[in-house]
Write a protein that holds these residues in place. Structure first.
Motif, PDB file in Angstrom:
ATOM      1  N   ASP A   1      -6.172 -11.925   3.020  1.00 30.95           N
ATOM      2  CA  ASP A   1      -5.067 -11.387   2.256  1.00 30.95           C
ATOM      3  C   ASP A   1      -4.539 -10.086   2.875  1.00 30.95           C
ATOM      4  N   ALA A   2      -5.459  -9.244   3.348  1.00 32.50           N
ATOM      5  CA  ALA A   2      -5.049  -7.964   3.945  1.00 32.50           C
ATOM      6  C   ALA A   2      -4.200  -8.188   5.194  1.00 32.50           C
ATOM      7  N   PHE A   3      -4.585  -9.147   6.011  1.00 27.20           N
ATOM      8  CA  PHE A   3      -3.818  -9.395   7.231  1.00 27.20           C
ATOM      9  C   PHE A   3      -2.432  -9.942   6.914  1.00 27.20           C
ATOM     10  N   LYS A   4      -2.320 -10.716   5.865  1.00 24.37           N
ATOM     11  CA  LYS A   4      -0.997 -11.210   5.447  1.00 24.37           C
ATOM     12  C   LYS A   4      -0.126 -10.045   4.987  1.00 24.37           C
ATOM     13  N   LEU A   5      -0.702  -9.122   4.229  1.00 22.80           N
ATOM     14  CA  LEU A   5       0.053  -7.946   3.783  1.00 22.80           C
ATOM     15  C   LEU A   5       0.504  -7.094   4.980  1.00 22.80           C
ATOM     16  N   ILE A   6      -0.353  -6.957   5.982  1.00 19.07           N
ATOM     17  CA  ILE A   6       0.003  -6.193   7.178  1.00 19.07           C
ATOM     18  C   ILE A   6       1.174  -6.853   7.890  1.00 19.07           C
ATOM     19  N   SER A   7       1.085  -8.157   8.112  1.00 26.62           N
ATOM     20  CA  SER A   7       2.171  -8.843   8.829  1.00 26.62           C
ATOM     21  C   SER A   7       3.452  -8.909   7.997  1.00 26.62           C
TER      22      SER A   7
END
Length: 88
Positions: A1-7
């Motif tokens: 989820d964190a990587f999706k928010l970053i991208s």
């Protein structure tokens, strides 16, 4: 989820980009639709993604200086923090 928010937010992210275990793990966390691979060309259109091709110490320093996100193992991060940003 964190990587999706970053991208999704296009927040700056520093990648080791060196085919290390950390880099390989990071690649597995990005949404497949982004097409991010171990090949630097796969991220050339992502201004927010910084492909460093450097060791963890250099990458942690880059991330700190840029206010960027990074994936690090806990032991390396704690050593970096305890040594005020110096990892030999």
């Amino acid at each position: 989820d964190a990587f999706k928010l970053i991208s999704d937010g296009k927040y700056t992210f520093v990648s080791r980009g060196d085919n290390s275990g950390t880099h390989t793990k990071e690649i597995s966390l990005w949404d497949e639709s982004l097409g991010i691979t171990t090949d630097a060309e796969s991220v050339k259109d992502y201004e927010w993604y910084k492909y460093s091709n450097a060791g963890m110490g250099a990458c942690l320093t880059m991330a700190e200086e840029m206010g960027a996100y990074i994936l690090s193992d806990k032991a390396t991060f704690l050593t970096f923090q305890a040594n005020k940003g110096v990892i030999e």
